[in-house]
Design an enzyme around this catalytic site. Sequence first.
Site, short mmCIF file in Angstrom:
data_model
loop_
_atom_site.label_atom_id
_atom_site.label_comp_id
_atom_site.label_asym_id
_atom_site.label_seq_id
_atom_site.Cartn_x
_atom_site.Cartn_y
_atom_site.Cartn_z
N CYS A 273 -6.83 -8.44 -2.31
CA CYS A 273 -7.05 -6.99 -2.30
C CYS A 273 -6.08 -6.24 -3.21
CB CYS A 273 -6.97 -6.44 -0.88
SG CYS A 273 -5.33 -6.56 -0.14
N CYS B 215 -3.90 -6.32 6.32
CA CYS B 215 -2.83 -5.37 5.98
C CYS B 215 -1.67 -5.45 6.97
CB CYS B 215 -3.36 -3.95 5.93
SG CYS B 215 -4.64 -3.68 4.69
#
Length: 129
Positions: free
Chosen positions: A38, A107
Amino acid sequence: MADQIGYSQKVMEHFMNPHNVGVIENPDGYGKVGNPVCGDIMEIFIRVKDDVIEDIRFRTFGCGSAIATSSMVTDLAKGKTLEEAMKITRDDVATELEGLPPRKMHCSNLAADALHAAIQDYREKQKNG
């Protein structure tokens, strides 16, 4: 709107008004992690006194979830002993943020990993004098 895209109010608060943003010059410990998929990159800087995280800052390049998890992990770690801070998990971060969308859970992995890397860096510096 936050609810429509799967983010809790707490995630939005930490994204819009992140805590502990910045750099500590000459930190006692520094951790940097990234996710090549990402493109998120997180840096954590810590100042340690008497085995306690006295100050902690972060710098994150990434999505709103990456910023929110960085902010939350610094809140969770500040004032904790190094031992306590090493026990902070990705699940702890996500739980404190009242959840993350499944596609954004990576994340919270980065935030905990960056914290652990900063603590490891501090410990290596102490060991090597």
